[in-house]
Design a protein around this motif. Structure first.
Motif, short mmCIF file in Angstrom:
data_model
loop_
_atom_site.label_atom_id
_atom_site.label_comp_id
_atom_site.label_asym_id
_atom_site.label_seq_id
_atom_site.Cartn_x
_atom_site.Cartn_y
_atom_site.Cartn_z
N SER A 19 0.83 -1.35 0.05
CA SER A 19 -0.10 0.15 -0.05
C SER A 19 0.86 1.40 0.02
O SER A 19 1.96 1.18 0.39
CB SER A 19 -0.79 0.10 1.37
OG SER A 19 -0.21 0.17 2.52
N VAL A 20 0.26 2.32 -0.29
CA VAL A 20 1.28 3.56 -0.23
C VAL A 20 1.59 3.79 1.15
O VAL A 20 2.73 4.30 1.38
CB VAL A 20 0.10 4.72 -0.85
CG1 VAL A 20 0.96 6.25 -0.69
CG2 VAL A 20 -0.29 4.42 -2.18
N ALA A 21 0.88 3.54 2.21
CA ALA A 21 1.15 3.83 3.46
C ALA A 21 2.43 3.00 3.84
O ALA A 21 3.25 3.57 4.72
CB ALA A 21 -0.08 3.45 4.37
N ALA A 22 2.42 1.55 3.43
CA ALA A 22 3.49 0.77 3.82
C ALA A 22 5.07 1.31 2.82
O ALA A 22 5.98 1.08 3.61
CB ALA A 22 3.26 -0.63 3.47
N ALA A 23 4.74 2.01 1.83
CA ALA A 23 5.89 2.57 1.09
C ALA A 23 6.20 3.80 1.89
O ALA A 23 7.53 3.92 2.24
CB ALA A 23 5.54 2.59 -0.33
N THR A 24 5.40 4.60 2.18
CA THR A 24 5.60 5.98 2.72
C THR A 24 6.26 5.68 4.03
O THR A 24 7.19 6.67 4.26
CB THR A 24 4.35 6.66 3.05
OG1 THR A 24 3.75 6.85 1.78
CG2 THR A 24 4.44 8.15 3.30
N VAL A 25 6.02 4.78 5.04
CA VAL A 25 6.73 4.76 6.34
C VAL A 25 7.96 4.30 6.00
O VAL A 25 8.94 4.50 7.03
CB VAL A 25 5.83 3.69 7.04
CG1 VAL A 25 6.31 2.30 6.72
CG2 VAL A 25 5.84 3.98 8.51
N GLN A 26 8.55 3.90 4.88
CA GLN A 26 9.92 3.44 4.74
C GLN A 26 10.98 4.61 4.12
O GLN A 26 12.07 4.52 3.96
CB GLN A 26 10.10 2.27 3.89
CG GLN A 26 9.39 1.03 4.56
CD GLN A 26 9.41 -0.36 3.53
OE1 GLN A 26 10.52 -0.73 3.27
NE2 GLN A 26 8.29 -0.43 3.19
N ILE A 27 10.12 5.65 3.48
CA ILE A 27 10.66 6.66 2.78
C ILE A 27 12.34 7.14 3.59
O ILE A 27 13.08 7.49 2.90
CB ILE A 27 9.84 7.86 2.47
CG1 ILE A 27 8.84 7.12 1.32
CG2 ILE A 27 10.59 9.09 1.87
CD1 ILE A 27 7.81 8.24 0.87
N ASN A 28 12.20 7.64 4.93
CA ASN A 28 13.13 8.45 5.62
C ASN A 28 14.31 7.28 5.59
O ASN A 28 15.52 7.72 5.47
CB ASN A 28 12.72 8.47 6.81
CG ASN A 28 11.84 9.73 6.97
OD1 ASN A 28 11.82 10.74 6.09
ND2 ASN A 28 10.76 9.86 8.14
#
Length: 191
Positions: free
Chosen positions: A131-140
């Motif tokens: 999901s977009v949320a699961a990718a977003t949480v790894q961006i940093n």
């Protein structure tokens, strides 16, 4: 007895022909019209096949986005879930270990913000999407390890987001392998 035997043999032969010859040939023919000609869509990077679009892979290095865990170690020949219920102590211990590992790798994320799909395996064990949320949480983490601006990695995630079919059928999703290939291409272009 002859009255029943001949029609039964004829029906058996006709059904055998339909189910064992005609139906498989029709399905194989339809498969040849699909992307990848029924063999799956191969993803290439630097002139070599690095995976398939519809089969997940294990990414454990910190410079890559991680996909869903797999109960079968991403073995497409033996796709399956763990078959352990949500109250099974062994399953809970595995999930807790995955959460703890994720939090060690992503120190800016709070335990409550860890998406469940990053610590629980899918039913097939081969899920290639996040999901977009699961990718977003790894961006940093990815941006820090690769020494890239967070905004640039976030933009890449947005570019790799696939919209639902017809705009409303299913969730937005991101293919992890395609995202990681795009990330490598971005890093290669920056050198």
């Amino acid at each position: 007895m002859k009255t029943y035997l001949m029609p039964s043999l004829k029906l058996t032969f006709v059904l055998l022909l339909i189910c064992s010859v005609i139906y498989p040939l029709v399905v194989a023919g339809i498969g040849k019209l699909a992307p990848g000609k029924g063999d799956g869509v191969k993803l290439m990077y630097n002139g070599r096949v690095v995976g398939y679009e519809n089969v997940g892979q294990s990414f454990t290095k910190p410079q890559y986005f991680h996909g869903r865990p797999s109960a079968v170690d991403y073995n497409a020949a033996g796709s399956a879930g763990s078959n352990k219920g949500p109250t099974n102590p062994d399953y809970l211990a595995v999930v807790k270990a995955r959460v703890d590992t994720f939090l060690l790798q992503n120190p800016t994320v709070k335990r409550a913000d860890v998406p469940s799909e990053l610590v629980t395996a899918s039913g097939s064990g081969l899920d290639p999407d996040l999901s977009v949320a699961a990718a977003t949480v790894q961006i940093n983490r990815v941006a820090t390890v690769r020494n890239l601006p967070v905004t640039q990695v976030a933009k890449l995630v947005k570019q790799q987001t696939q919209v639902p079919l017809l705009g409303f059928l299913g969730p937005e999703k991101i293919n992890v392998l395609k995202l990681n290939i795009a990330l490598d291409e971005l890093a290669a272009a920056g050198k």
